[in-house]
Design an enzyme around this catalytic site. Structure first.
Site, PDB file in Angstrom:
ATOM      1  N   VAL A  33       0.841  -1.211   0.000  1.00 21.99           N
ATOM      2  CA  VAL A  33       0.000   0.000   0.000  1.00 21.99           C
ATOM      3  C   VAL A  33       0.872   1.256   0.000  1.00 21.99           C
ATOM      4  O   VAL A  33       0.666   2.179  -0.797  1.00 21.99           O
ATOM      5  CB  VAL A  33      -0.958   0.004   1.216  1.00 21.99           C
ATOM      6  CG1 VAL A  33      -1.713   1.322   1.318  1.00 21.99           C
ATOM      7  CG2 VAL A  33      -1.948  -1.157   1.114  1.00 21.99           C
ATOM      8  N   ASP A  54      10.308   2.579   6.812  1.00 22.88           N
ATOM      9  CA  ASP A  54       9.810   1.214   7.048  1.00 22.88           C
ATOM     10  C   ASP A  54      10.727   0.534   8.057  1.00 22.88           C
ATOM     11  O   ASP A  54      11.940   0.800   8.094  1.00 22.88           O
ATOM     12  CB  ASP A  54       9.780   0.420   5.730  1.00 22.88           C
ATOM     13  CG  ASP A  54       8.861  -0.796   5.810  1.00 22.88           C
ATOM     14  OD1 ASP A  54       7.782  -0.763   5.205  1.00 22.88           O
ATOM     15  OD2 ASP A  54       9.235  -1.785   6.497  1.00 22.88           O
ATOM     16  N   GLY A  98       2.066  -2.061   8.902  1.00 21.92           N
ATOM     17  CA  GLY A  98       1.293  -3.032   9.662  1.00 21.92           C
ATOM     18  C   GLY A  98       1.076  -4.298   8.898  1.00 21.92           C
ATOM     19  O   GLY A  98       1.337  -4.372   7.701  1.00 21.92           O
ATOM     20  N   GLN A 101      -4.280  -7.897   5.936  1.00 21.41           N
ATOM     21  CA  GLN A 101      -5.342  -8.882   6.181  1.00 21.41           C
ATOM     22  C   GLN A 101      -4.990 -10.204   5.489  1.00 21.41           C
ATOM     23  O   GLN A 101      -4.609 -10.205   4.312  1.00 21.41           O
ATOM     24  CB  GLN A 101      -6.600  -8.293   5.545  1.00 21.41           C
ATOM     25  CG  GLN A 101      -7.885  -8.799   6.048  1.00 21.41           C
ATOM     26  CD  GLN A 101      -9.026  -8.004   5.390  1.00 21.41           C
ATOM     27  OE1 GLN A 101      -8.810  -7.052   4.648  1.00 21.41           O
ATOM     28  NE2 GLN A 101     -10.229  -8.426   5.648  1.00 21.41           N
ATOM     29  N   ARG A 107     -10.943  -7.659   9.288  1.00 24.93           N
ATOM     30  CA  ARG A 107     -10.109  -6.499   9.603  1.00 24.93           C
ATOM     31  C   ARG A 107      -9.966  -6.344  11.116  1.00 24.93           C
ATOM     32  O   ARG A 107      -8.935  -5.927  11.620  1.00 24.93           O
ATOM     33  CB  ARG A 107     -10.732  -5.230   9.035  1.00 24.93           C
ATOM     34  CG  ARG A 107     -10.637  -5.158   7.532  1.00 24.93           C
ATOM     35  CD  ARG A 107     -11.070  -3.802   7.037  1.00 24.93           C
ATOM     36  NE  ARG A 107     -10.971  -3.729   5.588  1.00 24.93           N
ATOM     37  CZ  ARG A 107     -11.941  -4.095   4.769  1.00 24.93           C
ATOM     38  NH1 ARG A 107     -13.077  -4.534   5.235  1.00 24.93           N
ATOM     39  NH2 ARG A 107     -11.783  -4.006   3.466  1.00 24.93           N
ATOM     40  N   ASN A 139      -5.172  -1.172   8.642  1.00 26.91           N
ATOM     41  CA  ASN A 139      -6.430  -1.750   9.138  1.00 26.91           C
ATOM     42  C   ASN A 139      -6.272  -2.382  10.517  1.00 26.91           C
ATOM     43  O   ASN A 139      -5.181  -2.831  10.861  1.00 26.91           O
ATOM     44  CB  ASN A 139      -6.911  -2.819   8.151  1.00 26.91           C
ATOM     45  CG  ASN A 139      -7.695  -2.205   7.018  1.00 26.91           C
ATOM     46  OD1 ASN A 139      -8.476  -1.279   7.219  1.00 26.91           O
ATOM     47  ND2 ASN A 139      -7.478  -2.725   5.817  1.00 26.91           N
ATOM     48  N   ASP A 167     -14.362   2.046  -0.101  1.00 27.50           N
ATOM     49  CA  ASP A 167     -15.653   1.365  -0.276  1.00 27.50           C
ATOM     50  C   ASP A 167     -16.593   2.241  -1.114  1.00 27.50           C
ATOM     51  O   ASP A 167     -17.340   1.738  -1.959  1.00 27.50           O
ATOM     52  CB  ASP A 167     -16.294   1.103   1.095  1.00 27.50           C
ATOM     53  CG  ASP A 167     -15.268   0.573   2.076  1.00 27.50           C
ATOM     54  OD1 ASP A 167     -15.284  -0.623   2.372  1.00 27.50           O
ATOM     55  OD2 ASP A 167     -14.406   1.366   2.504  1.00 27.50           O
ATOM     56  N   ARG A 170     -15.539   1.884  -4.640  1.00 30.55           N
ATOM     57  CA  ARG A 170     -15.971   0.575  -5.174  1.00 30.55           C
ATOM     58  C   ARG A 170     -17.467   0.602  -5.477  1.00 30.55           C
ATOM     59  O   ARG A 170     -17.922   0.127  -6.528  1.00 30.55           O
ATOM     60  CB  ARG A 170     -15.683  -0.527  -4.144  1.00 30.55           C
ATOM     61  CG  ARG A 170     -14.215  -0.849  -4.013  1.00 30.55           C
ATOM     62  CD  ARG A 170     -13.920  -1.787  -2.852  1.00 30.55           C
ATOM     63  NE  ARG A 170     -12.521  -2.218  -2.881  1.00 30.55           N
ATOM     64  CZ  ARG A 170     -11.839  -2.629  -1.831  1.00 30.55           C
ATOM     65  NH1 ARG A 170     -12.400  -2.668  -0.635  1.00 30.55           N
ATOM     66  NH2 ARG A 170     -10.578  -3.003  -1.958  1.00 30.55           N
ATOM     67  N   HIS A 194     -15.066   0.889   7.913  1.00 28.73           N
ATOM     68  CA  HIS A 194     -14.478   0.311   6.699  1.00 28.73           C
ATOM     69  C   HIS A 194     -14.368  -1.187   6.991  1.00 28.73           C
ATOM     70  O   HIS A 194     -13.389  -1.650   7.559  1.00 28.73           O
ATOM     71  CB  HIS A 194     -13.100   0.930   6.437  1.00 28.73           C
ATOM     72  CG  HIS A 194     -12.293   0.183   5.408  1.00 28.73           C
ATOM     73  ND1 HIS A 194     -12.730  -0.035   4.137  1.00 28.73           N
ATOM     74  CD2 HIS A 194     -11.061  -0.400   5.484  1.00 28.73           C
ATOM     75  CE1 HIS A 194     -11.804  -0.719   3.467  1.00 28.73           C
ATOM     76  NE2 HIS A 194     -10.789  -0.957   4.263  1.00 28.73           N
ATOM     77  N   THR A 249      -4.707  -5.823  -1.590  1.00 25.22           N
ATOM     78  CA  THR A 249      -5.297  -4.757  -2.418  1.00 25.22           C
ATOM     79  C   THR A 249      -4.443  -3.514  -2.230  1.00 25.22           C
ATOM     80  O   THR A 249      -4.033  -3.226  -1.095  1.00 25.22           O
ATOM     81  CB  THR A 249      -6.746  -4.429  -2.004  1.00 25.22           C
ATOM     82  OG1 THR A 249      -6.740  -3.707  -0.776  1.00 25.22           O
ATOM     83  CG2 THR A 249      -7.599  -5.671  -1.848  1.00 25.22           C
TER      84      THR A 249
END
Ligand SMILES: NC(=O)c1ccc[n+]([C@@H]2O[C@H](COP(=O)([O-])OP(=O)(O)OC[C@H]3O[C@@H](n4cnc5c(N)ncnc54)[C@H](O)[C@@H]3O)[C@@H](O)[C@H]2O)c1
Length: 335
Positions: A33, A54, A98, A101, A107, A139, A167, A170, A194, A249
């Site tokens: 991401v 990171d 993090g 999922q 989540r 998440n 969302d 989408r 979410h 994703t």
């Protein structure tokens, strides 16, 4: 502004302003991401500086090198791998660090793992950059945005989560396919968490100002509530479907984060469904979730009071309660 004598004209001339520093965006978490967002941000030309941080320093370095080589095809931007200290002066610190999922994992299952990670990041970002904005994508984003707000000590306007921006995108994309129009011409929001308890706001969804049922009739299409329910379920479950196929994703969330950053940096007062502090809203209080909010230079300028149907309002309350139950398990001590 203070003045000093002008030796030539003998009158007071303004002191020079301190030099404005280039617009820096810090990205903490350079995984799928974070690095896709960095690429989208680079192409957007919105940032003068992008710093990638990171826990896996080599990963951040590799991403920064790869991105740097795209600069000649994009807008001149300084990109480097750095430390949390370099979030100093960033207009926005975007947190995507993090665990992701896993297939079959909700989540909310991620909450313990990722609050521990945000503990290592957020207090330090707030310390070096007390005037900046924190945008959380990790998440479960609503829980973590609330957690970041509480442990950072920053005002709620300057701590937000990407919430249901994804969302909502989408939802609009799938509705647009069904109605044969540009997704940008579909005005519809997903509110709440979410995640699994999110709520489609059907009562306010429209195309050209027409409720979806009226639009369908006016265009000789049948109005099929079952089909619409299917579109919502495909929206809600999209992450599971995509993760099952490709493991993660990242494109759409990267584009959504870029849109939020644009609204902030350009002070656009754009209405976006981001996750923000909700108070006294259909009986919901002291939780982060998404309702359309006005986003500009100060972060979340205000949340909008939607005229929801009774069913939508109770869905939103349920979503708030789901989130609050999890928040109750967190250690919110800022230390
Ligand atoms: N909000 C949304 O709509 C949305 C959409 C997609 C993914 N996500 C979430 O974004 C998060 C990241 O997903 P991903 O696919 O990029 O995962 P990823 O595993 O590819 O990347 C996560 C990165 O975080 C780094 N990291 C872990 N601990 C850290 C720390 N303490 N400090 C700095 N970096 C640290 C890891 O080294 C890794 O590079 C996940 O929580 C995922 O669920 C959110």
């Amino acid at each position: 502004m203070s003045t000093q004598p002008d030796p030539v004209a003998g009158v007071s001339a303004p002191e020079p302003e301190p030099p404005a520093h280039p617009t820096r965006i810090a990205i903490v978490g350079a995984g799928a991401v974070g690095s896709t967002f960095a690429f989208s941000l680079l192409l957007s030309g919105l940032a003068a500086e992008i710093v990638l941080v990171d826990a896996n320093a080599r990963r951040a370095e590799g991403e920064a090198m790869d991105l740097l080589h795209a600069v000649p095809f994009a807008t001149t931007t300084r990109i480097w791998a750095g430390s949390l200290e370099e979030c100093r002066g960033a207009a926005i610190t975007v947190i995507t660090a993090g665990a992701a999922q896993k297939p079959g994992e909700s989540r909310l299952d991620l909450v313990r793992k990722n609050t521990a990670i945000l503990r290592q990041i957020v207090p330090e970002v707030a310390r070096v950059n007390p005037d900046g904005i924190i945008l959380v994508a990790t998440n479960p984003v609503d829980i973590l945005a609330y957690f970041a707000f509480r442990i950072s000590g920053l005002p709620s306007a300057r701590v937000l989560g990407s919430g249901t921006i994804l969302d909502t995108a989408r939802f609009r994309a799938l509705l647009a396919e069904a109605y044969g129009v540009d997704p940008r011409s579909v005005h519809a929001y997903v509110a709440g968490e979410h995640g699994d308890s999110e709520v489609p706001v059907w009562s306010l969804a429209n195309i050209a100002g027409m409720p979806l049922a009226d639009f369908a009739v006016a265009n000789g299409m049948g109005h099929d509530p079952g089909r619409l329910q299917g579109i919502f379920e495909a929206t809600r479950d999209a992450a599971y479907q995509i993760i099952e196929r490709k493991g993660a994703t990242y494109y759409a969330i990267a584009a959504g984060l870029t849109r939020i950053v644009e609204a902030i940096l350009r002070d656009q007062s754009t209405v976006l469904s981001v996750s923000s502090l909700i108070c006294d809203y259909y009986g919901i209080d002291d939780v982060y979730l998404s309702v359309p909010a006005v986003v500009g230079r100060g972060g979340v300028e205000r949340t909008l009071r939607l005229a929801l149907s009774a069913e939508e309002a109770s869905g939103l309350r349920r979503s708030g309660e789901t989130l609050k139950a999890l928040i109750a398990t967190l250690d919110l001590d800022p230390a």
